[in-house]
Design an enzyme around this catalytic site. Structure first.
Site, PDB file in Angstrom:
ATOM      1  N   GLY A  39       0.849  -1.192   0.000  1.00  0.00           N
ATOM      2  CA  GLY A  39       0.000   0.000   0.000  1.00  0.00           C
ATOM      3  C   GLY A  39       0.869   1.220   0.000  1.00  0.00           C
ATOM      4  N   HIS A  40       1.067   1.789  -1.180  1.00  0.00           N
ATOM      5  CA  HIS A  40       1.911   2.980  -1.270  1.00  0.00           C
ATOM      6  C   HIS A  40       1.035   4.227  -1.267  1.00  0.00           C
ATOM      7  CE1 HIS A  40       5.237   0.418  -3.322  1.00  0.00           C
ATOM      8  NE2 HIS A  40       5.051   0.125  -2.069  1.00  0.00           N
TER       9      HIS A  40
HETATM   10  P1  GDP Z   1       5.347   2.804   1.468  1.00  0.00           P
HETATM   11  O1  GDP Z   1       4.540   1.548   1.444  1.00  0.00           O
HETATM   12  O2  GDP Z   1       6.803   2.552   1.688  1.00  0.00           O
HETATM   13  O3  GDP Z   1       5.087   3.677   0.281  1.00  0.00           O
HETATM   14  O4  GDP Z   1       4.890   3.620   2.723  1.00  0.00           O
HETATM   15  P2  GDP Z   1       3.395   3.989   3.153  1.00  0.00           P
HETATM   16  O5  GDP Z   1       2.719   4.679   2.071  1.00  0.00           O
HETATM   17  O6  GDP Z   1       2.722   2.807   3.748  1.00  0.00           O
HETATM   18  O7  GDP Z   1       3.685   4.932   4.375  1.00  0.00           O
HETATM   19  C1  GDP Z   1       4.280   6.108   4.248  1.00  0.00           C
HETATM   20  C2  GDP Z   1       3.366   7.152   4.849  1.00  0.00           C
HETATM   21  O8  GDP Z   1       4.155   8.179   5.346  1.00  0.00           O
HETATM   22  C3  GDP Z   1       2.433   7.781   3.839  1.00  0.00           C
HETATM   23  O9  GDP Z   1       1.233   8.135   4.444  1.00  0.00           O
HETATM   24  C4  GDP Z   1       3.208   9.011   3.387  1.00  0.00           C
HETATM   25  O10 GDP Z   1       2.382  10.060   2.929  1.00  0.00           O
HETATM   26  C5  GDP Z   1       3.874   9.407   4.677  1.00  0.00           C
HETATM   27  N1  GDP Z   1       5.158  10.065   4.516  1.00  0.00           N
HETATM   28  C6  GDP Z   1       6.128   9.799   3.582  1.00  0.00           C
HETATM   29  N2  GDP Z   1       7.203  10.591   3.815  1.00  0.00           N
HETATM   30  C7  GDP Z   1       6.907  11.335   4.902  1.00  0.00           C
HETATM   31  C8  GDP Z   1       7.629  12.299   5.650  1.00  0.00           C
HETATM   32  O11 GDP Z   1       8.774  12.636   5.366  1.00  0.00           O
HETATM   33  N3  GDP Z   1       6.990  12.847   6.737  1.00  0.00           N
HETATM   34  C9  GDP Z   1       5.747  12.496   7.112  1.00  0.00           C
HETATM   35  N4  GDP Z   1       5.236  13.065   8.183  1.00  0.00           N
HETATM   36  N5  GDP Z   1       5.029  11.584   6.419  1.00  0.00           N
HETATM   37  C10 GDP Z   1       5.600  11.009   5.353  1.00  0.00           C
END
Ligand code: GDP
Length: 434
Positions: A39-40
């Site tokens: 889930g990105h």
């Molecule tokens: P992925 O599966 O690796 O893409 O990660 P997820 O999407 O599950 O989780 C990442 C979450 O952290 C998402 O809701 C992003 O919008 C949020 N996110 C990503 N980078 C940052 C950041 O630098 N700061 C904050 N506060 N949130 C972030």
């Protein structure tokens, strides 16, 4: 140049945002493993978009997205995702290629997933119950059904009938009828047809034409079926080798590897996590970082940054560079711990051990760094970070031996520091120019 972007911890590192940020520099974004358990999350302006099966590159209209043979596809979930994107104004159209060799998730795989977790009881893995594991089991068991099989009506009928009969023998209470399933799969095959291709050939030609490819990983290094915390892992190779096997590309086509690393640690589901924090400290990271699964909503386990984990990920994947995410979540902490090794009895362990018992009995060894009171949230230039935050980043670089080229300070595309003077690879220069 083609690059791979993958998770260096337990997944959820923020790969979606990083891939979305880099995508303008690439012609193709390719997924090589996993399924719709990933889930990105990407924020475009104020809109939250969660991508499960489709590579995050789909949000950029110039990009073609590829789903490799290493991915397992639930056609229903794929169509739902395409329709949802359509409602948000993103047209997938002909910008998608799906490997004819990718295996399919059938409805009985979901049932088997739930059943297997229930049977494991206390020893459950904590899967997302989407049938991913059982679909990979069928692949390895050489009874899986591939995308190309949907085009051969006669063979498909035999395969589905035999698979369903085997399932009915396995699950006593199951009386699944193979016929409606066969009809459904034929219909899915018709719908998938325009996108089905030889992805390996497509990528080789794309690369030969000088059009750069971004290989997008799902989950993270410690969830890899071979190199993760087995058995508390996903069913595929989320590490760098998965790029080659899951897409049919040569290692020579991978020009650089960017590891996505959170400024602290999180993990979903069961299994060892040496730096896990319980109580108020863990809650502080969970609430600050909104650490709840984007697919399941499950609270993530939270803890301090573990340099042993990232060093291991650097070795396995050959990380050239790191994108450090969620630095802003540490804002306001008086002090911050970084785990540099484990104490196991009289020994100090500095390399990630395979034996989960060693991990369970290990105590993290921490280096304590000062926190910062000036917020980093939304900061876009490295020199504008508080001195202590810069020191934290420098410490992580030293502890892992990998330069940090991107620092993410918020969920938006713009909340990002690109370190122009970092030791990042040459491909990164293009990204630094607006
Ligand atoms: P992925 O599966 O690796 O893409 O990660 P997820 O999407 O599950 O989780 C990442 C979450 O952290 C998402 O809701 C992003 O919008 C949020 N996110 C990503 N980078 C940052 C950041 O630098 N700061 C904050 N506060 N949130 C972030």
């Amino acid at each position: 140049m083609n690059i791979a972007v993958l998770g260096a911890q337990w997944g959820d590192e923020g790969k979606g945002k990083v891939v979305d940020l880099l995508t303008p520099q690439f012609a193709v974004v390719a997924r090589y493993q996993g399924g719709h358990n990933a889930g990105h999350t990407v924020y475009v302006d104020e809109t939250k978009i969660i991508l499960r099966l489709l590579p995050s590159g789909i949000l950029h209209s110039h990009v073609t997205c590829a789903i490799g043979n290493g991915v397992v596809i639930d056609p229903q979930a794929l169509f739902a995702e395409i329709e949802e994107l359509g409602r948000l104004g993103y047209d997938v159209g002909s910008r998608l290629v799906i490997s004819e060799k990718a295996h399919l998730i059938l409805p009985y795989h979901r049932e088997l997933d739930l059943l297997s977790e229930a049977r494991r009881g206390e020893r459950k893995i904590g899967t997302t119950s989407r049938g991913i594991g059982p679909a990979y089991e069928d692949k390895i068991g050489r009874r899986g059904i591939r995308v190309c099989d949907l085009a051969d009506r006669t063979a498909l009928e035999v395969e589905i009938r035999e698979n369903v009969q085997a399932r009915n023998r396995l699950i006593k209470e199951s009386t699944l009828d193979w016929r409606p399933l066969f009809d459904q799969m034929l219909a899915y095959g018709e719908r998938l047809k325009p996108w089905v291709a030889d992805v390996s050939l497509f990528l080789a030609r794309t690369s030969a034409a000088g059009r750069p490819i971004l290989f997008e990983g799902a989950q993270g290094t410690l969830l890899d079926i071979d190199h993760g915390t087995y058995p508390f892992v996903t069913s595929s190779n989320s590490t760098i080798g998965g790029v080659c096997t899951g897409l049919g590309v040569s290692p020579k086509m991978i020009g650089g590897v960017l590891g996505v690393v959170k400024a602290y640690s999180t993990r979903v589901g069961e299994g060892p996590m040496p730096t896990e924090l319980h109580g108020a400290s863990g809650d502080r990271l969970r609430d600050g970082g909104k650490e709840f699964g984007s697919v399941t909503g499950r609270p993530r386990r939270c803890g301090w940054y573990d340099a042993v984990v990232v060093r291991y990920a650097a070795r396995i994947n050959g990380l050239d560079s790191v994108a450090l995410t969620k630095l802003d979540v540490l804002d306001g902490l008086e002090s911050i711990n970084v785990c540099t090794g484990y104490r196991f009895g009289k020994d100090v362990v500095t390399e990630w051990p395979a034996d989960l018992n060693v991990l369970a009995k290990s105590e993290p060894i921490y280096e304590t760094l000062p926190g910062w009171s000036t917020p980093t949230s939304g900061v876009r230039r490295y020199e504008d970070l508080p001195r202590e935050a810069q020191r934290y980043v420098a410490f992580l670089e030293e502890a892992t031996g990998v330069p940090v080229s991107i620092v993410s300070t918020g969920s938006g595309r713009r909340d990002t520091i690109i370190r122009e003077k970092s030791a990042a690879a040459a491909w990164f220069d293009a990204v630094t120019r607006p």
